[in-house]
Every structure is written in C-alpha cells, then in structure tokens.
Write a protein that holds these residues in place. Structure first.
Motif, mmCIF file in Angstrom:
data_model
loop_
_atom_site.group_PDB
_atom_site.id
_atom_site.type_symbol
_atom_site.label_atom_id
_atom_site.label_comp_id
_atom_site.label_asym_id
_atom_site.label_seq_id
_atom_site.Cartn_x
_atom_site.Cartn_y
_atom_site.Cartn_z
ATOM 1 N N GLN A 120 40.145 -37.977 -0.694
ATOM 2 C CA GLN A 120 40.656 -38.091 -2.055
ATOM 3 C C GLN A 120 40.904 -36.716 -2.669
ATOM 4 N N VAL A 121 39.999 -35.796 -2.433
ATOM 5 C CA VAL A 121 40.162 -34.438 -2.964
ATOM 6 C C VAL A 121 41.375 -33.775 -2.316
ATOM 7 N N ARG A 122 41.528 -33.940 -1.015
ATOM 8 C CA ARG A 122 42.675 -33.337 -0.324
ATOM 9 C C ARG A 122 43.989 -33.943 -0.825
ATOM 10 N N ALA A 123 44.001 -35.248 -1.096
ATOM 11 C CA ALA A 123 45.199 -35.891 -1.638
ATOM 12 C C ALA A 123 45.508 -35.354 -3.031
ATOM 13 N N ALA A 124 44.476 -35.148 -3.842
ATOM 14 C CA ALA A 124 44.676 -34.587 -5.183
ATOM 15 C C ALA A 124 45.241 -33.171 -5.087
ATOM 16 N N ARG A 125 44.753 -32.402 -4.148
ATOM 17 C CA ARG A 125 45.276 -31.039 -3.944
ATOM 18 C C ARG A 125 46.749 -31.074 -3.596
#
Length: 134
Positions: A120-125
């Motif tokens: 999820q964090v990587r997608a947000a990035r």
C-alpha cells in the motif's frame, strides 16, 4: 559538555520527545536508525549471534555500519558483547540485554505493520510520483 562529565537530567521536568532539549530525544534518534531496528529484529529472532552471523542476517549492512551499530547498541545498554578468550580464535558473541529484549519486542509491531502494508505504501508512492512528475 565534556564526555567524562555526566549530564544532569532534570527529574522534575516531564520527558517530551518532541522537545529538542529533552534527554529522551538522543535515545530516540539512536533507536530510529534503520540498522539499529534491523539488528534488534535479528537478535530478537536468533538470540545469540556472532559478528559474521549478524552480517549475514541483516542483508545489505556493511562491516563498518555493523561495527558502529553494535557499538551504539552496547553503549545504550541494549546489547551484551561476550568474549570467550579461551577459544582460539577468541569467540565473540552478541545478545540482547533485558532492556534490549524489551525494545526488540516493541519493534515487532512496527515490523509486522511494515510487512503487511508495504504494498500500500509503495502504491501511494507511485501515485504521488505520477501526480508530481513534470
């Protein structure tokens, strides 16, 4: 202040980690280091390790950073370095103190969250990078 003189801590003033002058701040800064956190996780999982075992268990750490991190943890009272001088070559092992075990257990929550939410964090990035590109 010279290193040989102990720092006087005002015991009547509450600790506030957000206050730059708070004595808890430098402890937090040590603990927030990525290599310290990874070392705590490794030692929590494997109890006692030698230098080379630690270097293998914490992927990507250089010998210099491993040595610095071990010294930091030992200085902060979180790590015990034991030497068996009767062995040839001398056997050096590292383990967590009770204080170290306590903080290592607390890091487990952060590690679990990170492993569970990394995608999820990587997608947000990626979404942020696409919005701000150009």
């Amino acid at each position: 202040m010279p290193q040989d003189q102990p720092q006087v801590i005002d015991t009547y003033r509450p600790m506030d980690i957000l206050d730059a002058a708070c004595p808890s701040r430098d402890v937090f800064v040590d603990l927030a280091d990525k290599w310290v956190l990874l070392m705590l996780v490794s030692l929590r999982e494997r109890n006692v390790q030698r230098y080379s075992e630690l270097q293998r268990s914490v992927g990507g750490i250089s010998r210099k950073m491993l040595s610095q991190t071990l010294r930091t943890l030992e200085r902060d009272g979180l790590l015990l370095r034991s030497v068996d001088a009767n062995a040839t070559p001398p056997l050096v092992q590292y383990s967590l103190t009770e204080l170290g075990k306590e903080i290592a257990e607390e890091t487990r929550v952060l590690c679990n969250w990170t492993q569970n939410r990394a995608n999820q964090v990587r997608a947000a990035r990626s979404a942020y990078d696409e919005r701000t590109a150009g």
